[in-house]
Design a protein around this motif. Sequence first.
Motif, PDB file in Angstrom:
ATOM      1  N   SER A 255       1.763   4.866  36.336  1.00 57.51           N
ATOM      2  CA  SER A 255       1.151   4.727  35.019  1.00 57.51           C
ATOM      3  C   SER A 255       0.723   6.094  34.531  1.00 57.51           C
ATOM      4  O   SER A 255       0.114   6.856  35.281  1.00 57.51           O
ATOM      5  CB  SER A 255      -0.061   3.794  35.131  1.00 57.51           C
ATOM      6  OG  SER A 255      -0.661   3.608  33.890  1.00 57.51           O
ATOM      7  N   ILE A 256       1.069   6.396  33.300  1.00 63.61           N
ATOM      8  CA  ILE A 256       0.648   7.660  32.691  1.00 63.61           C
ATOM      9  C   ILE A 256      -0.074   7.323  31.395  1.00 63.61           C
ATOM     10  O   ILE A 256       0.530   6.815  30.447  1.00 63.61           O
ATOM     11  CB  ILE A 256       1.851   8.591  32.399  1.00 63.61           C
ATOM     12  CG1 ILE A 256       2.628   8.886  33.685  1.00 63.61           C
ATOM     13  CG2 ILE A 256       1.373   9.877  31.741  1.00 63.61           C
ATOM     14  CD1 ILE A 256       3.941   9.620  33.463  1.00 63.61           C
ATOM     15  N   ARG A 257      -1.366   7.580  31.371  1.00 66.85           N
ATOM     16  CA  ARG A 257      -2.176   7.336  30.173  1.00 66.85           C
ATOM     17  C   ARG A 257      -1.765   8.311  29.081  1.00 66.85           C
ATOM     18  O   ARG A 257      -1.380   9.448  29.350  1.00 66.85           O
ATOM     19  CB  ARG A 257      -3.670   7.494  30.483  1.00 66.85           C
ATOM     20  CG  ARG A 257      -4.179   6.493  31.470  1.00 66.85           C
ATOM     21  CD  ARG A 257      -4.512   5.233  30.775  1.00 66.85           C
ATOM     22  NE  ARG A 257      -4.710   4.164  31.737  1.00 66.85           N
ATOM     23  CZ  ARG A 257      -4.679   2.892  31.429  1.00 66.85           C
ATOM     24  NH1 ARG A 257      -4.457   2.517  30.213  1.00 66.85           N
ATOM     25  NH2 ARG A 257      -4.862   1.974  32.336  1.00 66.85           N
ATOM     26  N   HIS A 258      -1.861   7.849  27.850  1.00 68.94           N
ATOM     27  CA  HIS A 258      -1.402   8.681  26.727  1.00 68.94           C
ATOM     28  C   HIS A 258      -2.161   9.997  26.593  1.00 68.94           C
ATOM     29  O   HIS A 258      -1.587  10.985  26.129  1.00 68.94           O
ATOM     30  CB  HIS A 258      -1.478   7.898  25.415  1.00 68.94           C
ATOM     31  CG  HIS A 258      -0.480   6.783  25.329  1.00 68.94           C
ATOM     32  ND1 HIS A 258       0.845   6.939  25.637  1.00 68.94           N
ATOM     33  CD2 HIS A 258      -0.623   5.490  24.970  1.00 68.94           C
ATOM     34  CE1 HIS A 258       1.488   5.794  25.478  1.00 68.94           C
ATOM     35  NE2 HIS A 258       0.619   4.895  25.082  1.00 68.94           N
TER      36      HIS A 258
ATOM     37  N   ASP B 214      -1.437   1.676  25.524  1.00 68.86           N
ATOM     38  CA  ASP B 214      -2.357   2.409  26.389  1.00 68.86           C
ATOM     39  C   ASP B 214      -1.708   3.495  27.237  1.00 68.86           C
ATOM     40  O   ASP B 214      -2.367   4.447  27.628  1.00 68.86           O
ATOM     41  CB  ASP B 214      -3.057   1.439  27.353  1.00 68.86           C
ATOM     42  CG  ASP B 214      -3.909   0.408  26.633  1.00 68.86           C
ATOM     43  OD1 ASP B 214      -4.205   0.589  25.445  1.00 68.86           O
ATOM     44  OD2 ASP B 214      -4.281  -0.592  27.283  1.00 68.86           O
ATOM     45  N   ARG B 215      -0.409   3.319  27.535  1.00 65.85           N
ATOM     46  CA  ARG B 215       0.192   4.197  28.543  1.00 65.85           C
ATOM     47  C   ARG B 215       1.706   4.041  28.603  1.00 65.85           C
ATOM     48  O   ARG B 215       2.285   3.197  27.929  1.00 65.85           O
ATOM     49  CB  ARG B 215      -0.366   3.827  29.913  1.00 65.85           C
ATOM     50  CG  ARG B 215      -0.047   2.358  30.267  1.00 65.85           C
ATOM     51  CD  ARG B 215      -0.841   1.862  31.451  1.00 65.85           C
ATOM     52  NE  ARG B 215      -0.772   0.417  31.527  1.00 65.85           N
ATOM     53  CZ  ARG B 215      -0.771  -0.271  32.641  1.00 65.85           C
ATOM     54  NH1 ARG B 215      -0.836   0.358  33.793  1.00 65.85           N
ATOM     55  NH2 ARG B 215      -0.716  -1.577  32.639  1.00 65.85           N
TER      56      ARG B 215
ATOM     57  N   GLU C 108      -3.229  -5.146  25.928  1.00 66.10           N
ATOM     58  CA  GLU C 108      -2.255  -4.052  25.928  1.00 66.10           C
ATOM     59  C   GLU C 108      -0.996  -4.545  25.220  1.00 66.10           C
ATOM     60  O   GLU C 108      -0.538  -5.659  25.459  1.00 66.10           O
ATOM     61  CB  GLU C 108      -1.940  -3.634  27.361  1.00 66.10           C
ATOM     62  CG  GLU C 108      -1.104  -2.385  27.470  1.00 66.10           C
ATOM     63  CD  GLU C 108      -0.995  -1.874  28.901  1.00 66.10           C
ATOM     64  OE1 GLU C 108      -0.578  -0.722  29.076  1.00 66.10           O
ATOM     65  OE2 GLU C 108      -1.319  -2.624  29.849  1.00 66.10           O
TER      66      GLU C 108
END
Length: 202
Positions: free
Chosen positions: A98-101, A80-81, A47
């Motif tokens: 965490s917020i994924r794209h 990644d996020r 990452e």
Amino acid sequence: MENYEKYAEYTKAQDWKALCKLNNVELDSFGTKKELKVLPEYLEPDEVVFALTSGFMEQSETSNSFDFGVNTWLVVLTSDRFLFLDAAMLTSSVDTQSIRHDRVQAVSASQGWVLGKVMVDLGSRLVTIDNCQKATVKVVADLANKWLKELADKKNTPVPQPQQSSEESGLDKLEKLAKLHSMGALSDEEFNAAKQKVLSSL
């Protein structure tokens, strides 16, 4: 992403100051020294960190029970996020979000006289990080939107499929004929005639 290799190099070296300098901003570690220290523990293998900022976010369901009101979070834009970290003041626990794209629709920045804010639009809700260093909010929003566009373009680019011949090769036909002949489905005459036909078509 422009400078991807540099971002990867600085991430691997945990050189957050150099990473911020690459983005033409200064590292603002006020209120996030503990979060910066533990950041590598929360990154996934390979990452890459693109940008950092810090600001206030309301308490969430994942917040430490010892925290009250608004907390200073480290906001990390990665390959990644979006990763949000908030270390507890009295303990060693760390809150993470965490917020994924693929969940993000857009990222906006607003700059005031002294401070700014970043807004991450998830469609169903808006995550707002307020009281950020003014210069960092534009960097985070610009890099995030560029990266989201690159990811969308990659996703929409059709992957060329290798062409598969629907026709059997001559060798495949000969193998089938031999199998049919050995099973007794073809006589010697039928097998030889079919074999000659296949060989003449090559």
